[in-house]
Design a protein around this motif. Structure first.
Motif, PDB file in Angstrom:
ATOM      1  N   LEU A  55      26.355 -19.426 -28.937  1.00 41.89           N
ATOM      2  CA  LEU A  55      25.471 -19.913 -28.992  1.00 41.89           C
ATOM      3  C   LEU A  55      24.737 -20.319 -27.391  1.00 41.89           C
ATOM      4  CD1 LEU A  55      25.369 -23.056 -31.268  1.00 41.89           C
ATOM      5  CD2 LEU A  55      23.879 -21.773 -30.887  1.00 41.89           C
ATOM      6  N   PRO A  56      25.540 -19.970 -26.632  1.00 42.30           N
ATOM      7  CA  PRO A  56      25.698 -20.722 -24.644  1.00 42.30           C
ATOM      8  C   PRO A  56      25.078 -19.500 -24.678  1.00 42.30           C
ATOM      9  CG  PRO A  56      27.852 -21.357 -25.639  1.00 42.30           C
ATOM     10  CD  PRO A  56      27.050 -20.715 -26.770  1.00 42.30           C
ATOM     11  N   GLU A  57      24.822 -18.784 -24.853  1.00 42.73           N
ATOM     12  CA  GLU A  57      24.724 -17.378 -24.018  1.00 42.73           C
ATOM     13  C   GLU A  57      22.885 -17.208 -24.401  1.00 42.73           C
ATOM     14  OE1 GLU A  57      23.170 -14.229 -21.610  1.00 42.73           O
ATOM     15  OE2 GLU A  57      24.981 -15.657 -21.420  1.00 42.73           O
ATOM     16  N   LEU A  58      22.770 -17.184 -26.098  1.00 39.18           N
ATOM     17  CA  LEU A  58      21.306 -17.350 -26.850  1.00 39.18           C
ATOM     18  C   LEU A  58      20.793 -18.643 -25.983  1.00 39.18           C
ATOM     19  CD1 LEU A  58      22.462 -17.067 -30.503  1.00 39.18           C
ATOM     20  CD2 LEU A  58      20.926 -16.053 -28.947  1.00 39.18           C
ATOM     21  N   ALA A  59      20.803 -20.448 -25.863  1.00 41.82           N
ATOM     22  CA  ALA A  59      20.958 -21.008 -25.583  1.00 41.82           C
ATOM     23  C   ALA A  59      20.193 -20.668 -23.612  1.00 41.82           C
ATOM     24  CB  ALA A  59      21.385 -21.884 -25.251  1.00 41.82           C
ATOM     25  N   ARG A  60      21.294 -19.649 -22.890  1.00 45.60           N
ATOM     26  CA  ARG A  60      20.821 -19.880 -21.369  1.00 45.60           C
ATOM     27  C   ARG A  60      20.028 -18.548 -21.640  1.00 45.60           C
ATOM     28  NH1 ARG A  60      21.498 -15.844 -17.986  1.00 45.60           N
ATOM     29  NH2 ARG A  60      22.079 -14.214 -19.537  1.00 45.60           N
ATOM     30  N   THR A  61      19.769 -17.647 -22.848  1.00 40.44           N
ATOM     31  CA  THR A  61      18.577 -16.632 -22.682  1.00 40.44           C
ATOM     32  C   THR A  61      17.565 -17.404 -22.490  1.00 40.44           C
ATOM     33  OG1 THR A  61      19.745 -15.140 -23.208  1.00 40.44           O
ATOM     34  CG2 THR A  61      17.878 -14.467 -24.008  1.00 40.44           C
ATOM     35  N   ALA A  62      17.435 -18.278 -23.863  1.00 41.45           N
ATOM     36  CA  ALA A  62      16.018 -18.871 -24.211  1.00 41.45           C
ATOM     37  C   ALA A  62      15.750 -20.203 -23.720  1.00 41.45           C
ATOM     38  CB  ALA A  62      16.495 -19.781 -25.890  1.00 41.45           C
ATOM     39  N   GLY A  63      16.248 -20.668 -21.999  1.00 42.24           N
ATOM     40  CA  GLY A  63      15.975 -20.995 -21.165  1.00 42.24           C
ATOM     41  C   GLY A  63      16.738 -22.536 -21.356  1.00 42.24           C
ATOM     42  N   VAL A  64      17.103 -22.542 -22.172  1.00 41.91           N
ATOM     43  CA  VAL A  64      18.209 -23.880 -21.982  1.00 41.91           C
ATOM     44  C   VAL A  64      19.334 -24.031 -21.557  1.00 41.91           C
ATOM     45  CG1 VAL A  64      18.740 -25.773 -23.607  1.00 41.91           C
ATOM     46  CG2 VAL A  64      17.546 -24.358 -24.341  1.00 41.91           C
ATOM     47  N   LYS A  65      19.241 -25.042 -20.135  1.00 49.25           N
ATOM     48  CA  LYS A  65      20.562 -25.460 -19.647  1.00 49.25           C
ATOM     49  C   LYS A  65      20.979 -26.557 -19.736  1.00 49.25           C
ATOM     50  CE  LYS A  65      17.125 -25.022 -15.606  1.00 49.25           C
ATOM     51  NZ  LYS A  65      16.184 -24.884 -13.758  1.00 49.25           N
ATOM     52  N   ARG A  66      22.261 -25.785 -19.619  1.00 41.69           N
ATOM     53  CA  ARG A  66      23.901 -26.385 -19.692  1.00 41.69           C
ATOM     54  C   ARG A  66      23.918 -27.269 -21.023  1.00 41.69           C
ATOM     55  NH1 ARG A  66      21.161 -29.228 -14.896  1.00 41.69           N
ATOM     56  NH2 ARG A  66      20.197 -30.383 -15.786  1.00 41.69           N
ATOM     57  N   TYR A  67      23.777 -26.029 -21.860  1.00 43.88           N
ATOM     58  CA  TYR A  67      24.364 -25.697 -23.419  1.00 43.88           C
ATOM     59  C   TYR A  67      25.349 -25.884 -23.745  1.00 43.88           C
ATOM     60  CZ  TYR A  67      23.552 -25.456 -28.080  1.00 43.88           C
ATOM     61  OH  TYR A  67      23.924 -25.522 -29.795  1.00 43.88           O
ATOM     62  N   GLU A  68      25.754 -27.225 -24.065  1.00 36.49           N
ATOM     63  CA  GLU A  68      26.873 -27.168 -24.785  1.00 36.49           C
ATOM     64  C   GLU A  68      27.236 -27.671 -26.758  1.00 36.49           C
ATOM     65  OE1 GLU A  68      29.558 -30.023 -22.911  1.00 36.49           O
ATOM     66  OE2 GLU A  68      29.024 -30.059 -21.084  1.00 36.49           O
ATOM     67  N   ILE A  69      28.390 -26.577 -26.654  1.00 34.09           N
ATOM     68  CA  ILE A  69      28.159 -26.465 -28.845  1.00 34.09           C
ATOM     69  C   ILE A  69      29.121 -27.863 -28.803  1.00 34.09           C
ATOM     70  CG2 ILE A  69      28.124 -23.822 -28.268  1.00 34.09           C
ATOM     71  CD1 ILE A  69      30.947 -24.229 -28.945  1.00 34.09           C
ATOM     72  N   CYS A  70      28.757 -28.476 -30.012  1.00 32.91           N
ATOM     73  CA  CYS A  70      29.699 -29.568 -30.651  1.00 32.91           C
ATOM     74  C   CYS A  70      31.027 -29.476 -29.978  1.00 32.91           C
ATOM     75  CB  CYS A  70      29.492 -29.590 -31.612  1.00 32.91           C
ATOM     76  SG  CYS A  70      29.663 -31.139 -32.777  1.00 32.91           S
ATOM     77  N   PRO A  71      31.286 -30.541 -29.188  1.00 31.62           N
ATOM     78  CA  PRO A  71      32.777 -30.748 -28.836  1.00 31.62           C
ATOM     79  C   PRO A  71      33.723 -30.510 -30.485  1.00 31.62           C
ATOM     80  CG  PRO A  71      31.439 -32.981 -28.372  1.00 31.62           C
ATOM     81  CD  PRO A  71      31.111 -31.996 -28.698  1.00 31.62           C
ATOM     82  N   GLU A  72      34.423 -30.379 -30.493  1.00 27.93           N
ATOM     83  CA  GLU A  72      36.297 -30.560 -31.501  1.00 27.93           C
ATOM     84  C   GLU A  72      35.988 -32.002 -31.359  1.00 27.93           C
ATOM     85  OE1 GLU A  72      39.357 -27.625 -30.740  1.00 27.93           O
ATOM     86  OE2 GLU A  72      38.369 -25.856 -30.517  1.00 27.93           O
ATOM     87  N   GLY A  73      36.057 -32.762 -30.827  1.00 29.28           N
ATOM     88  CA  GLY A  73      36.099 -34.477 -31.519  1.00 29.28           C
ATOM     89  C   GLY A  73      35.611 -34.431 -31.590  1.00 29.28           C
ATOM     90  N   ALA A  74      34.585 -34.311 -31.693  1.00 32.89           N
ATOM     91  CA  ALA A  74      33.386 -34.721 -32.713  1.00 32.89           C
ATOM     92  C   ALA A  74      33.706 -34.519 -33.660  1.00 32.89           C
ATOM     93  CB  ALA A  74      31.977 -34.114 -32.205  1.00 32.89           C
ATOM     94  N   VAL A  75      33.950 -33.017 -34.366  1.00 30.08           N
ATOM     95  CA  VAL A  75      34.400 -32.703 -35.344  1.00 30.08           C
ATOM     96  C   VAL A  75      35.775 -33.467 -36.406  1.00 30.08           C
ATOM     97  CG1 VAL A  75      34.447 -31.002 -37.183  1.00 30.08           C
ATOM     98  CG2 VAL A  75      32.913 -30.298 -35.443  1.00 30.08           C
ATOM     99  N   GLU A  76      36.110 -33.263 -35.705  1.00 28.07           N
ATOM    100  CA  GLU A  76      38.016 -33.771 -36.068  1.00 28.07           C
ATOM    101  C   GLU A  76      37.208 -35.487 -36.514  1.00 28.07           C
ATOM    102  OE1 GLU A  76      39.912 -33.259 -32.673  1.00 28.07           O
ATOM    103  OE2 GLU A  76      41.197 -30.954 -33.264  1.00 28.07           O
ATOM    104  N   ASN A  77      36.095 -36.013 -35.816  1.00 24.55           N
ATOM    105  CA  ASN A  77      36.704 -38.010 -36.330  1.00 24.55           C
ATOM    106  C   ASN A  77      35.758 -37.705 -37.395  1.00 24.55           C
ATOM    107  OD1 ASN A  77      37.872 -38.230 -33.398  1.00 24.55           O
ATOM    108  ND2 ASN A  77      35.453 -38.376 -32.380  1.00 24.55           N
TER     109      ASN A  77
END
Length: 383
Positions: A55-77
């Motif tokens: 995903l981060p590389e796909l987003a970078r290729t698409a021009g999305v800067k500083r893309y971060e996938i959902c943090p593990e902590g959010a899923v755990e919560n």
């Protein structure tokens, strides 16, 4: 978190372990990943874990800067919040997930459920209508829900005020499914606290939204498509000319399923939508017998055939350099406008193989350049 990589000759397996469920949930909760993009990524990368890594590389290729996938902590919560209210996660492809939803172009990959999930395997009819319903409308909704229950059908609705609430109330003994626009642990509207509790105990509450999410206007059309997707037919009891019930009716028609409507007085604005539906071909409903007569006979689906050589996944798309990829982006965007265009038509127009187009469309969607609509339609987002 780990996932077993599936064989290249078989589609991705449904999540059967907590680790795989975790990565599915994390992928779906990542920024700009909706149901269609989720399914596309899973098909392309084989597992959610592989898709998350890409995903981060796909987003970078698409021009999305500083893309971060959902943090593990959010899923755990979210998982902890679900455990606190005894919610279960239903994953597409698993035995408990309703197969009938697979007819949706943008079927939810994951559903949170509180209550009796076995209701999802029983035939269902959706019943929706006005929030400011009349006394006659409420009586009609209750009578229809009771008649359907006595005939072995589950009543599905949206737990809104008015017609929805009346239908759920009357169907509690026979079985009812409430598809909500927010999290399954959020009571909305607040006056339905007691009804919500009873549905959780004797029926089923269902949502694709994260735990704890308070519903907003944009969430209701998404909820409506699930209501349509779960039901063999839709009954509309009182609806204004512009209402959410008509959106649900359109979703039902898109699935090729029956739409029925209760007629009303021409001077009553609450009946305008129903009268329009009947004018345009919806079946007129006077009682439960009319509904049963309009329902198509149920037939079991044929078993899935064994994969043939021509059904195996295609070879990976041709690799392009950045200049060629940018040119293809612009070529696709030039073909799209605000009005929706069928994806297969776009592929024919630009004369590029579908397997090469799929990752490009994912990049454009991640970048917020295009929008997807049910039925495989694409449109360019106007900024």
């Amino acid at each position: 978190m780990t996932e077993d990589t599936p064989s290249s000759t078989h589609p991705p397996l449904p999540p059967t372990t907590e680790d795989i469920q975790f990565s599915w949930l994390r992928l779906l909760r990542s920024r700009r990943v909706g149901p269609v993009t989720f399914h596309r990524l899973l098909a392309e990368y084989g597992t959610a874990q592989n898709a998350l890594a890409a995903l981060p590389e796909l987003a970078r290729t698409a021009g999305v800067k500083r893309y971060e996938i959902c943090p593990e902590g959010a899923v755990e919560n979210e998982l902890q919040a679900a455990k606190a209210v005894k919610a279960r996660l239903l994953c597409a492809g698993s035995p408990e997930y309703p197969e009938i939803l697979s007819d949706l172009h943008d079927a939810p990959p994951l559903l949170w459920a509180i209550g009796d999930v076995s209701l999802l395997q029983q035939p269902s009819v959706a019943l929706v209508g006005a929030r400011n319903a009349s006394s006659l409308g409420l009586r009609m909704a209750r009578a229809l829900a009771r008649d359907l229950g006595e005939s072995g059908f589950i009543t599905t609705s949206g737990l809104a005020r008015g017609i929805d609430a009346a239908a759920h109330e009357a169907a509690l003994n026979a079985g009812t499914i409430a598809v909500v626009a927010g999290g399954v642990d959020v009571t909305y509207p607040s006056e339905h606290a007691d009804l919500t509790k009873r549905i959780a105990e004797r029926g089923l509450i269902l949502s694709e939204q994260p735990m704890g999410l308070a519903p907003q206007a944009r969430h209701f059309p998404k909820r409506n498509r699930i209501i349509a997707g779960l039901a063999r037919a839709l009954i509309v009891v009182e609806a204004a000319a512009r209402s959410g019930s008509l959106i649900t009716a359109r979703d039902t028609l898109d699935l090729g399923r029956e739409v029925l409507a209760v007629p009303g007085h021409p001077f009553d604005a609450r009946a305008a939508g129903c009268n329009m539906l009947i004018r345009d071909g919806a079946t007129l409903v006077r009682n439960g017998a009319d509904v049963l007569a309009a329902l198509p006979p149920s037939a079991p689906k044929p078993p899935n055939p064994q994969p043939r050589l021509e059904d195996l996944p295609p070879p990976p798309p041709e690799q392009r350099n950045l200049r060629e990829t940018h040119a293809l982006h612009q070529h696709i965007l030039a073909r799209l406008g605000p009005a929706p265009t069928a994806e297969d038509q776009l592929i024919r127009d630009i004369s590029v193989p579908a397997r090469d187009i799929a990752p490009i469309l994912t990049e454009l969607e991640l970048n917020g350049e295009i929008d997807r609509s049910p039925g495989g339609l694409l449109s360019r987002r106007i900024k």
